[in-house]
Design a protein around this motif. Structure first.
Motif, PDB file in Angstrom:
ATOM      1  N   SER A  27       0.841  -1.195   0.000  1.00  0.00           N
ATOM      2  CA  SER A  27       0.000   0.000   0.000  1.00  0.00           C
ATOM      3  C   SER A  27       0.877   1.246   0.000  1.00  0.00           C
ATOM      4  O   SER A  27       2.033   1.207   0.408  1.00  0.00           O
ATOM      5  N   LYS A  29       0.386   5.765   0.357  1.00  0.00           N
ATOM      6  CA  LYS A  29      -0.490   6.910   0.601  1.00  0.00           C
ATOM      7  C   LYS A  29      -0.693   7.669  -0.718  1.00  0.00           C
ATOM      8  O   LYS A  29       0.244   7.817  -1.511  1.00  0.00           O
ATOM      9  N   HIS A  71      -7.135  14.083   0.506  1.00  0.00           N
ATOM     10  CA  HIS A  71      -6.984  12.629   0.639  1.00  0.00           C
ATOM     11  C   HIS A  71      -5.526  12.164   0.652  1.00  0.00           C
ATOM     12  O   HIS A  71      -5.245  11.004   0.356  1.00  0.00           O
ATOM     13  N   ASP A  72      -4.597  13.051   1.006  1.00  0.00           N
ATOM     14  CA  ASP A  72      -3.168  12.690   0.974  1.00  0.00           C
ATOM     15  C   ASP A  72      -2.826  11.491   1.859  1.00  0.00           C
ATOM     16  O   ASP A  72      -1.889  10.759   1.564  1.00  0.00           O
ATOM     17  N   ASN A  73      -3.569  11.292   2.953  1.00  0.00           N
ATOM     18  CA  ASN A  73      -3.257  10.188   3.869  1.00  0.00           C
ATOM     19  C   ASN A  73      -4.082   8.932   3.634  1.00  0.00           C
ATOM     20  O   ASN A  73      -4.063   8.015   4.448  1.00  0.00           O
ATOM     21  N   ASP A  75      -4.870   5.386   2.093  1.00  0.00           N
ATOM     22  CA  ASP A  75      -4.077   4.261   1.594  1.00  0.00           C
ATOM     23  C   ASP A  75      -4.669   3.731   0.291  1.00  0.00           C
ATOM     24  O   ASP A  75      -5.887   3.501   0.195  1.00  0.00           O
TER      25      ASP A  75
END
Length: 80
Positions: A27, A29, A71-73, A75
């Motif tokens: 995964s 980010k 939505h940068d964080n 997964d």
């Protein structure tokens, strides 16, 4: 570029930038993927490629659309 080729490139970039999660899946980010210079040069429309890959069940992420900053964080999980 065709969609299948872009999805294959996306898989390679997720493997390059990502790490294994608790389930053994790779995964990354969204912010890491979006802000990577190499990805910026490869993908004209990263969000469109992500949507196509999700539709083909290659990757998984919550929601329908990912936006820079908001939505940068989030997964993005490689399913294959």
């Amino acid at each position: 570029m065709n969609v299948s080729h872009e999805i294959n490139l996306l898989v390679e970039e997720i493997q390059r930038l990502g790490s294994k999660n608790g389930d053994g899946q790779t995964s990354v980010k969204f912010g890491v993927l979006f802000n990577d210079d190499r990805c910026a040069n490869i993908f004209e429309a990263l969000v469109g490629t992500l949507k196509a890959a999700k539709k083909k069940k290659v990757i998984s992420f919550p929601g329908e659309l990912l936006l820079q900053g908001v939505h940068d964080n989030v997964d993005i999980v490689l399913l294959q």
